[in-house]
Design a protein around this motif. Sequence first.
Motif, PDB file in Angstrom:
ATOM      1  N   GLN A  85       0.853  -1.188   0.000  1.00  7.19           N
ATOM      2  CA  GLN A  85       0.000   0.000   0.000  1.00  7.19           C
ATOM      3  C   GLN A  85       0.895   1.245   0.000  1.00  7.19           C
ATOM      4  O   GLN A  85       1.904   1.276   0.675  1.00  7.19           O
ATOM      5  CB  GLN A  85      -0.890  -0.013   1.248  1.00  7.19           C
ATOM      6  N   ALA A  86       0.531   2.239  -0.757  1.00  4.41           N
ATOM      7  CA  ALA A  86       1.285   3.501  -0.735  1.00  4.41           C
ATOM      8  C   ALA A  86       1.085   4.180   0.613  1.00  4.41           C
ATOM      9  O   ALA A  86      -0.027   4.198   1.142  1.00  4.41           O
ATOM     10  CB  ALA A  86       0.821   4.404  -1.865  1.00  4.41           C
ATOM     11  N   ASP A  87       2.167   4.694   1.192  1.00  9.00           N
ATOM     12  CA  ASP A  87       2.054   5.394   2.465  1.00  9.00           C
ATOM     13  C   ASP A  87       1.475   6.781   2.211  1.00  9.00           C
ATOM     14  O   ASP A  87       1.904   7.480   1.297  1.00  9.00           O
ATOM     15  CB  ASP A  87       3.425   5.513   3.135  1.00  9.00           C
ATOM     16  N   ILE A  88       0.490   7.164   2.993  1.00 10.50           N
ATOM     17  CA  ILE A  88      -0.160   8.465   2.846  1.00 10.50           C
ATOM     18  C   ILE A  88       0.512   9.441   3.805  1.00 10.50           C
ATOM     19  O   ILE A  88       0.337   9.348   5.019  1.00 10.50           O
ATOM     20  CB  ILE A  88      -1.673   8.371   3.132  1.00 10.50           C
ATOM     21  N   VAL A  89       1.304  10.346   3.251  1.00  7.42           N
ATOM     22  CA  VAL A  89       2.029  11.314   4.069  1.00  7.42           C
ATOM     23  C   VAL A  89       1.034  12.263   4.728  1.00  7.42           C
ATOM     24  O   VAL A  89       0.157  12.818   4.085  1.00  7.42           O
ATOM     25  CB  VAL A  89       3.046  12.102   3.216  1.00  7.42           C
ATOM     26  N   GLY A  90       1.153  12.416   6.036  1.00  2.90           N
ATOM     27  CA  GLY A  90       0.307  13.327   6.780  1.00  2.90           C
ATOM     28  C   GLY A  90      -0.832  12.684   7.539  1.00  2.90           C
ATOM     29  O   GLY A  90      -1.495  13.346   8.331  1.00  2.90           O
ATOM     30  N   ASN A  91      -1.055  11.360   7.342  1.00  7.25           N
ATOM     31  CA  ASN A  91      -2.165  10.733   8.075  1.00  7.25           C
ATOM     32  C   ASN A  91      -1.736  10.140   9.414  1.00  7.25           C
ATOM     33  O   ASN A  91      -2.562   9.680  10.180  1.00  7.25           O
ATOM     34  CB  ASN A  91      -2.889   9.688   7.225  1.00  7.25           C
ATOM     35  N   GLY A  92      -0.432  10.146   9.705  1.00  4.20           N
ATOM     36  CA  GLY A  92       0.063   9.679  10.991  1.00  4.20           C
ATOM     37  C   GLY A  92       0.060   8.188  11.191  1.00  4.20           C
ATOM     38  O   GLY A  92       0.206   7.699  12.304  1.00  4.20           O
ATOM     39  N   ILE A  93      -0.083   7.414  10.103  1.00  2.00           N
ATOM     40  CA  ILE A  93      -0.217   5.958  10.184  1.00  2.00           C
ATOM     41  C   ILE A  93       0.786   5.281   9.256  1.00  2.00           C
ATOM     42  O   ILE A  93       1.087   5.772   8.173  1.00  2.00           O
ATOM     43  CB  ILE A  93      -1.648   5.530   9.786  1.00  2.00           C
ATOM     44  N   ASP A  94       1.271   4.115   9.666  1.00  2.00           N
ATOM     45  CA  ASP A  94       2.100   3.258   8.816  1.00  2.00           C
ATOM     46  C   ASP A  94       1.162   2.496   7.888  1.00  2.00           C
ATOM     47  O   ASP A  94       0.604   1.475   8.257  1.00  2.00           O
ATOM     48  CB  ASP A  94       2.904   2.291   9.687  1.00  2.00           C
ATOM     49  N   ASP A  95       0.978   2.997   6.670  1.00  2.00           N
ATOM     50  CA  ASP A  95       0.039   2.384   5.728  1.00  2.00           C
ATOM     51  C   ASP A  95       0.609   1.162   5.027  1.00  2.00           C
ATOM     52  O   ASP A  95      -0.139   0.308   4.567  1.00  2.00           O
ATOM     53  CB  ASP A  95      -0.361   3.405   4.648  1.00  2.00           C
ATOM     54  N   ASN A  96       1.944   1.071   4.903  1.00  2.00           N
ATOM     55  CA  ASN A  96       2.558   0.014   4.099  1.00  2.00           C
ATOM     56  C   ASN A  96       3.323  -1.024   4.913  1.00  2.00           C
ATOM     57  O   ASN A  96       4.074  -1.816   4.356  1.00  2.00           O
ATOM     58  CB  ASN A  96       3.462   0.616   3.024  1.00  2.00           C
ATOM     59  N   ASN A 103       5.877  -1.012   7.052  1.00  2.00           N
ATOM     60  CA  ASN A 103       7.334  -1.019   7.165  1.00  2.00           C
ATOM     61  C   ASN A 103       7.792  -0.525   8.527  1.00  2.00           C
ATOM     62  O   ASN A 103       8.976  -0.388   8.776  1.00  2.00           O
ATOM     63  CB  ASN A 103       7.973  -0.195   6.054  1.00  2.00           C
ATOM     64  N   GLY A 104       6.845  -0.248   9.426  1.00  4.57           N
ATOM     65  CA  GLY A 104       7.178   0.205  10.765  1.00  4.57           C
ATOM     66  C   GLY A 104       7.339   1.710  10.878  1.00  4.57           C
ATOM     67  O   GLY A 104       7.603   2.225  11.957  1.00  4.57           O
ATOM     68  N   LEU A 105       7.169   2.435   9.767  1.00  6.28           N
ATOM     69  CA  LEU A 105       7.313   3.887   9.750  1.00  6.28           C
ATOM     70  C   LEU A 105       6.026   4.531   9.263  1.00  6.28           C
ATOM     71  O   LEU A 105       5.386   4.036   8.348  1.00  6.28           O
ATOM     72  CB  LEU A 105       8.448   4.316   8.807  1.00  6.28           C
ATOM     73  N   ALA A 106       5.675   5.663   9.849  1.00  2.00           N
ATOM     74  CA  ALA A 106       4.504   6.417   9.384  1.00  2.00           C
ATOM     75  C   ALA A 106       4.974   7.604   8.570  1.00  2.00           C
ATOM     76  O   ALA A 106       5.981   8.229   8.885  1.00  2.00           O
ATOM     77  CB  ALA A 106       3.673   6.897  10.571  1.00  2.00           C
ATOM     78  N   ASP A 107       4.229   7.904   7.532  1.00  2.76           N
ATOM     79  CA  ASP A 107       4.387   9.151   6.769  1.00  2.76           C
ATOM     80  C   ASP A 107       5.744   9.353   6.119  1.00  2.76           C
ATOM     81  O   ASP A 107       6.171  10.490   5.903  1.00  2.76           O
ATOM     82  CB  ASP A 107       4.067  10.366   7.656  1.00  2.76           C
ATOM     83  N   GLU A 108       6.447   8.265   5.764  1.00  3.21           N
ATOM     84  CA  GLU A 108       7.712   8.454   5.068  1.00  3.21           C
ATOM     85  C   GLU A 108       7.468   8.954   3.651  1.00  3.21           C
ATOM     86  O   GLU A 108       6.392   8.764   3.086  1.00  3.21           O
ATOM     87  CB  GLU A 108       8.562   7.183   5.064  1.00  3.21           C
ATOM     88  N   ALA A 109       8.468   9.623   3.095  1.00  4.75           N
ATOM     89  CA  ALA A 109       8.372  10.176   1.742  1.00  4.75           C
ATOM     90  C   ALA A 109       8.309   9.047   0.714  1.00  4.75           C
ATOM     91  O   ALA A 109       8.655   7.901   1.006  1.00  4.75           O
ATOM     92  CB  ALA A 109       9.566  11.082   1.470  1.00  4.75           C
ATOM     93  N   ALA A 110       7.898   9.372  -0.490  1.00  8.17           N
ATOM     94  CA  ALA A 110       7.786   8.385  -1.566  1.00  8.17           C
ATOM     95  C   ALA A 110       9.114   7.685  -1.829  1.00  8.17           C
ATOM     96  O   ALA A 110       9.132   6.526  -2.239  1.00  8.17           O
ATOM     97  CB  ALA A 110       7.269   9.053  -2.832  1.00  8.17           C
ATOM     98  N   ASN A 111      10.231   8.369  -1.589  1.00  6.02           N
ATOM     99  CA  ASN A 111      11.541   7.750  -1.815  1.00  6.02           C
ATOM    100  C   ASN A 111      11.995   6.920  -0.613  1.00  6.02           C
ATOM    101  O   ASN A 111      13.084   6.373  -0.610  1.00  6.02           O
ATOM    102  CB  ASN A 111      12.591   8.811  -2.139  1.00  6.02           C
ATOM    103  N   GLY A 112      11.165   6.830   0.426  1.00  5.52           N
ATOM    104  CA  GLY A 112      11.474   6.017   1.592  1.00  5.52           C
ATOM    105  C   GLY A 112      12.124   6.758   2.742  1.00  5.52           C
ATOM    106  O   GLY A 112      12.350   6.176   3.807  1.00  5.52           O
ATOM    107  N   ASP A 113      12.427   8.047   2.557  1.00  3.79           N
ATOM    108  CA  ASP A 113      13.026   8.815   3.645  1.00  3.79           C
ATOM    109  C   ASP A 113      12.036   8.925   4.804  1.00  3.79           C
ATOM    110  O   ASP A 113      10.878   9.275   4.605  1.00  3.79           O
ATOM    111  CB  ASP A 113      13.403  10.227   3.179  1.00  3.79           C
ATOM    112  N   PRO A 114      12.501   8.630   6.040  1.00  2.00           N
ATOM    113  CA  PRO A 114      11.607   8.725   7.199  1.00  2.00           C
ATOM    114  C   PRO A 114      11.075  10.139   7.398  1.00  2.00           C
ATOM    115  O   PRO A 114      11.717  11.121   7.040  1.00  2.00           O
ATOM    116  CB  PRO A 114      12.506   8.322   8.370  1.00  2.00           C
ATOM    117  N   SER A 115       9.916  10.233   7.995  1.00  2.00           N
ATOM    118  CA  SER A 115       9.301  11.521   8.289  1.00  2.00           C
ATOM    119  C   SER A 115      10.118  12.277   9.331  1.00  2.00           C
ATOM    120  O   SER A 115      10.730  11.676  10.215  1.00  2.00           O
ATOM    121  CB  SER A 115       7.883  11.308   8.827  1.00  2.00           C
ATOM    122  N   THR A 116      10.111  13.582   9.226  1.00  2.00           N
ATOM    123  CA  THR A 116      10.759  14.431  10.224  1.00  2.00           C
ATOM    124  C   THR A 116       9.715  15.107  11.113  1.00  2.00           C
ATOM    125  O   THR A 116      10.054  16.027  11.862  1.00  2.00           O
ATOM    126  CB  THR A 116      11.633  15.499   9.547  1.00  2.00           C
TER     127      THR A 116
END
Length: 170
Positions: A66-77, A79-92
């Motif tokens: 599943q594509a991760d939806i940036v800004g929803n505060g949830i790990d959609d895909n 991978n253990g991370l929420a809101d990471e960028a499309a290139n996989g960079d973790p959210s700041t």
Amino acid sequence: MRRLISIAVMLVLSTSSSASTAPPLTLRTMTQQPADLKHSVIGPDGSVGHPGGDCNDTDSNIHPGQADIVGNGIDDNCNGLADEAANGDPSTDGSDADGDGNTIAAGDCNDLVASVHAGALEIIGDLIDNNCNGLADEDENGNPSNDTVDHDGDGVAMAPDRIFLDGFEG
């Protein structure tokens, strides 16, 4: 720079009515990542998940691939991370929407639920990833769940691969 080792894998997922073949996934080992994220599955859209399967089997919009939806505060895909960028960079994102003392930038994979964050106790049987390692209902040794039922009907169970069907949890 990260060194990646990629191996193509194909998972055959089954639902109660029929079997379907999932798109090809890539297994990679990521160095310079937390230990519990070192073995991950990369979906056809580039999203990263764990080979253990669905990290939230109560919500059909959350699963590996599943594509991760940036800004929803949830790990959609998963991978253990929420809101990471499309290139996989973790959210700041340093905010703490659920007030649990953990931010998305610090590893909170669900900033909408205070009991879900990195380091939380994993609750076996609730069908969600409580400790933000990308796996739902893993045992106390970190072994993935052996639950092959797709509880939310998204085509992905918590343990969709044959390797997990023999069961690790007792």
